[in-house]
Write a protein that holds these residues in place. Structure first.
Motif, PDB file in Angstrom:
ATOM      1  N   MET A   1       0.807  -1.212   0.000  1.00  0.00           N
ATOM      2  CA  MET A   1       0.000   0.000   0.000  1.00  0.00           C
ATOM      3  C   MET A   1       0.846   1.271   0.000  1.00  0.00           C
ATOM      4  SD  MET A   1      -3.148  -0.769  -0.228  1.00  0.00           S
ATOM      5  CE  MET A   1      -4.253  -2.178  -0.058  1.00  0.00           C
ATOM      6  N   GLY A   2       1.917   1.271   0.778  1.00  0.00           N
ATOM      7  CA  GLY A   2       2.775   2.452   0.820  1.00  0.00           C
ATOM      8  C   GLY A   2       3.394   2.735  -0.538  1.00  0.00           C
ATOM      9  N   TYR A   3       3.874   1.706  -1.192  1.00  0.00           N
ATOM     10  CA  TYR A   3       4.483   1.859  -2.512  1.00  0.00           C
ATOM     11  C   TYR A   3       3.440   2.293  -3.532  1.00  0.00           C
ATOM     12  CZ  TYR A   3       7.413   0.715  -6.544  1.00  0.00           C
ATOM     13  OH  TYR A   3       8.142   0.783  -7.706  1.00  0.00           O
ATOM     14  N   ALA A   4       2.234   1.731  -3.447  1.00  0.00           N
ATOM     15  CA  ALA A   4       1.161   2.132  -4.355  1.00  0.00           C
ATOM     16  C   ALA A   4       0.778   3.587  -4.147  1.00  0.00           C
ATOM     17  CB  ALA A   4      -0.057   1.226  -4.143  1.00  0.00           C
ATOM     18  N   CYS A   5       0.759   4.042  -2.897  1.00  0.00           N
ATOM     19  CA  CYS A   5       0.451   5.450  -2.613  1.00  0.00           C
ATOM     20  C   CYS A   5       1.512   6.373  -3.196  1.00  0.00           C
ATOM     21  CB  CYS A   5       0.328   5.670  -1.107  1.00  0.00           C
ATOM     22  SG  CYS A   5      -1.186   4.984  -0.389  1.00  0.00           S
ATOM     23  N   ALA A   6       2.765   5.953  -3.159  1.00  0.00           N
ATOM     24  CA  ALA A   6       3.824   6.750  -3.768  1.00  0.00           C
ATOM     25  C   ALA A   6       3.594   6.889  -5.272  1.00  0.00           C
ATOM     26  CB  ALA A   6       5.191   6.116  -3.489  1.00  0.00           C
ATOM     27  N   ASN A   7       3.185   5.797  -5.918  1.00  0.00           N
ATOM     28  CA  ASN A   7       2.840   5.842  -7.336  1.00  0.00           C
ATOM     29  C   ASN A   7       1.676   6.794  -7.587  1.00  0.00           C
ATOM     30  OD1 ASN A   7       4.070   3.424  -9.305  1.00  0.00           O
ATOM     31  ND2 ASN A   7       4.312   3.048  -7.122  1.00  0.00           N
ATOM     32  N   ALA A   8       0.679   6.735  -6.707  1.00  0.00           N
ATOM     33  CA  ALA A   8      -0.495   7.598  -6.863  1.00  0.00           C
ATOM     34  C   ALA A   8      -0.125   9.071  -6.711  1.00  0.00           C
ATOM     35  CB  ALA A   8      -1.563   7.208  -5.839  1.00  0.00           C
ATOM     36  N   VAL A   9       0.787   9.375  -5.811  1.00  0.00           N
ATOM     37  CA  VAL A   9       1.226  10.760  -5.625  1.00  0.00           C
ATOM     38  C   VAL A   9       1.948  11.256  -6.877  1.00  0.00           C
ATOM     39  CG1 VAL A   9       2.778  12.260  -4.317  1.00  0.00           C
ATOM     40  CG2 VAL A   9       1.339  10.602  -3.120  1.00  0.00           C
ATOM     41  N   VAL A  10       2.781  10.406  -7.461  1.00  0.00           N
ATOM     42  CA  VAL A  10       3.464  10.775  -8.702  1.00  0.00           C
ATOM     43  C   VAL A  10       2.453  11.014  -9.821  1.00  0.00           C
ATOM     44  CG1 VAL A  10       5.015   9.934 -10.516  1.00  0.00           C
ATOM     45  CG2 VAL A  10       5.619   9.622  -8.111  1.00  0.00           C
ATOM     46  N   LEU A  11       1.426  10.176  -9.884  1.00  0.00           N
ATOM     47  CA  LEU A  11       0.378  10.370 -10.888  1.00  0.00           C
ATOM     48  C   LEU A  11      -0.337  11.702 -10.680  1.00  0.00           C
ATOM     49  CD1 LEU A  11      -1.397   9.345 -13.212  1.00  0.00           C
ATOM     50  CD2 LEU A  11      -2.809   8.163 -11.508  1.00  0.00           C
ATOM     51  N   LEU A  12      -0.630  12.038  -9.437  1.00  0.00           N
ATOM     52  CA  LEU A  12      -1.266  13.319  -9.132  1.00  0.00           C
ATOM     53  C   LEU A  12      -0.388  14.486  -9.582  1.00  0.00           C
ATOM     54  CD1 LEU A  12      -3.428  15.072  -7.708  1.00  0.00           C
ATOM     55  CD2 LEU A  12      -2.133  14.766  -5.583  1.00  0.00           C
ATOM     56  N   ILE A  13       0.902  14.418  -9.268  1.00  0.00           N
ATOM     57  CA  ILE A  13       1.827  15.485  -9.663  1.00  0.00           C
ATOM     58  C   ILE A  13       1.905  15.575 -11.191  1.00  0.00           C
ATOM     59  CG2 ILE A  13       4.247  16.201  -9.615  1.00  0.00           C
ATOM     60  CD1 ILE A  13       4.436  14.898  -6.836  1.00  0.00           C
ATOM     61  N   LEU A  14       1.907  14.425 -11.843  1.00  0.00           N
ATOM     62  CA  LEU A  14       1.990  14.399 -13.306  1.00  0.00           C
ATOM     63  C   LEU A  14       0.765  15.054 -13.940  1.00  0.00           C
ATOM     64  CD1 LEU A  14       3.506  13.404 -15.818  1.00  0.00           C
ATOM     65  CD2 LEU A  14       2.246  11.250 -15.616  1.00  0.00           C
ATOM     66  N   ILE A  15      -0.423  14.714 -13.456  1.00  0.00           N
ATOM     67  CA  ILE A  15      -1.652  15.287 -14.012  1.00  0.00           C
ATOM     68  C   ILE A  15      -1.706  16.790 -13.766  1.00  0.00           C
ATOM     69  CG2 ILE A  15      -4.169  15.326 -13.779  1.00  0.00           C
ATOM     70  CD1 ILE A  15      -4.082  12.344 -13.255  1.00  0.00           C
ATOM     71  N   VAL A  16      -1.359  17.212 -12.548  1.00  0.00           N
ATOM     72  CA  VAL A  16      -1.362  18.642 -12.240  1.00  0.00           C
ATOM     73  C   VAL A  16      -0.344  19.371 -13.108  1.00  0.00           C
ATOM     74  CG1 VAL A  16      -0.870  20.367 -10.461  1.00  0.00           C
ATOM     75  CG2 VAL A  16      -2.201  18.335  -9.887  1.00  0.00           C
ATOM     76  N   GLY A  17       0.848  18.783 -13.272  1.00  0.00           N
ATOM     77  CA  GLY A  17       1.878  19.414 -14.089  1.00  0.00           C
ATOM     78  C   GLY A  17       1.469  19.552 -15.542  1.00  0.00           C
ATOM     79  N   VAL A  18       0.865  18.495 -16.098  1.00  0.00           N
ATOM     80  CA  VAL A  18       0.423  18.547 -17.496  1.00  0.00           C
ATOM     81  C   VAL A  18      -0.663  19.602 -17.675  1.00  0.00           C
ATOM     82  CG1 VAL A  18      -0.775  17.248 -19.302  1.00  0.00           C
ATOM     83  CG2 VAL A  18       1.092  16.184 -18.039  1.00  0.00           C
ATOM     84  N   ASN A  19      -1.570  19.701 -16.713  1.00  0.00           N
ATOM     85  CA  ASN A  19      -2.634  20.702 -16.808  1.00  0.00           C
ATOM     86  C   ASN A  19      -2.097  22.121 -16.661  1.00  0.00           C
ATOM     87  OD1 ASN A  19      -5.629  19.649 -16.943  1.00  0.00           O
ATOM     88  ND2 ASN A  19      -4.478  18.140 -15.776  1.00  0.00           N
TER      89      ASN A  19
END
Length: 294
Positions: free
Chosen positions: A262-280
């Motif tokens: 779960m911790g590793y998956a949450c780290a992936n999710a945070v990167v995805l959030l940063i990626l989406i915000v950055g692209v927008n």
């Protein structure tokens, strides 16, 4: 003064249910994901703080980079066509079939995939793409083209999913573009015709600039949906063959609910959030520059 206070209280009451839902299902989960991304957590044991270890491990994980690459390919293939095709169809319907019954029928037919469930869409297209006696391969046989294993080969699996995603979402964006085109005043086009402008010139000089806010919305939704792609890849290929069609969100799902990291998956999710915000944010800059250039 009492009236303003009463209006303020009424406004808060109206907004409160939506705010509570946003807080419970968006803001709190995001904060929890950020918190657990710094933890070694597998649901069965107490979380253990490990700092940036999950992030360091992630950027050295080949599975992470494969899922990232597949997601970027998915976005690059789907988003441009999800902008261009609905715009062209909407312009055609608004110009040729705006007041005809056939136009309404076509809009309804194109919109059907949008309201269909992902399970239904995935199941139907698995039949179409089936390697043995699939509808698409039978059509290819008519033209003496050898059958293709669309969902079972690395070269075609992700491409096939992209085709289905485009087919499914075109109707949604078409309705948005159609409404925008119909709201453009006819006076602009009449003045352009008087000045001798061709239909193509009217489209590029009037329709496209006035549809820029709608295009911004369509691109934003397309990017967000693209980076969050999960249902079609999961239903149609399961991420295979190998890892050729696994997406970023599918990787998060597999890590969290199959490996219980779960911790590793949450780290992936945070990167995805940063990626989406950055692209927008980049998208905002692009559209702002285009607006200022005009």
């Amino acid at each position: 003064m009492k009236r303003k206070r009463r209006q303020a209280i009424q406004g808060i009451i109206y907004v409160l249910p939506s705010f509570v839902l946003l807080l419970c299902f968006s803001l709190i989960p995001i904060c929890m994901s950020i918190y657990y991304s710094f933890m070694d957590y597998n649901v069965m044991t107490q979380p253990k703080f490990i700092g940036l270890s999950n992030y360091i491990k992630m950027f050295n994980d080949s599975y992470f980079w494969v899922s990232m690459k597949n997601t970027l390919v998915y976005v690059i293939l789907t988003v441009p066509l999800q902008v261009v095709l609905p715009l062209v169809f909407a312009a055609f319907l608004a110009q040729k079939l705006a007041d005809a019954r056939l136009g309404g029928l076509l809009r309804s037919l194109i919109f059907i995939p949008v309201i269909a469930s992902s399970v239904t869409v995935g199941s139907i297209w698995k039949i179409i793409f089936a390697a043995d006696n699939g509808i698409l391969n039978r059509i290819l046989e008519v033209f003496n083209i050898a059958p293709i294993n669309w969902l079972g080969t690395k070269e075609f699996a992700l491409l096939s999913i992209c085709i289905v995603a485009i087919w499914r979402d075109v109707g949604y964006f078409l309705v948005i573009y159609y409404a925008g085109i119909r709201n453009i005043s006819r006076d602009y086009y009449e003045a352009a015709r008087v000045d001798g402008a061709t239909r193509f010139q009217q489209f590029t000089k009037i329709t496209l600039p006035l549809l820029k806010p709608i295009t911004y919305l369509v691109v934003t939704l397309g990017l967000i949906w693209g980076f969050q792609a999960f249902d079609l890849p999961y239903l149609m290929t399961g991420g295979g063959p190998g890892y050729s069609s696994v997406t970023f969100v599918m990787g998060i799902y597999n890590t969290a609910f199959k490996q219980y990291r779960m911790g590793y998956a949450c780290a992936n999710a945070v990167v995805l959030l940063i990626l989406i915000v950055g692209v927008n944010l980049l998208e905002d800059v692009f559209f702002k520059e285009k607006k200022e250039a005009r």
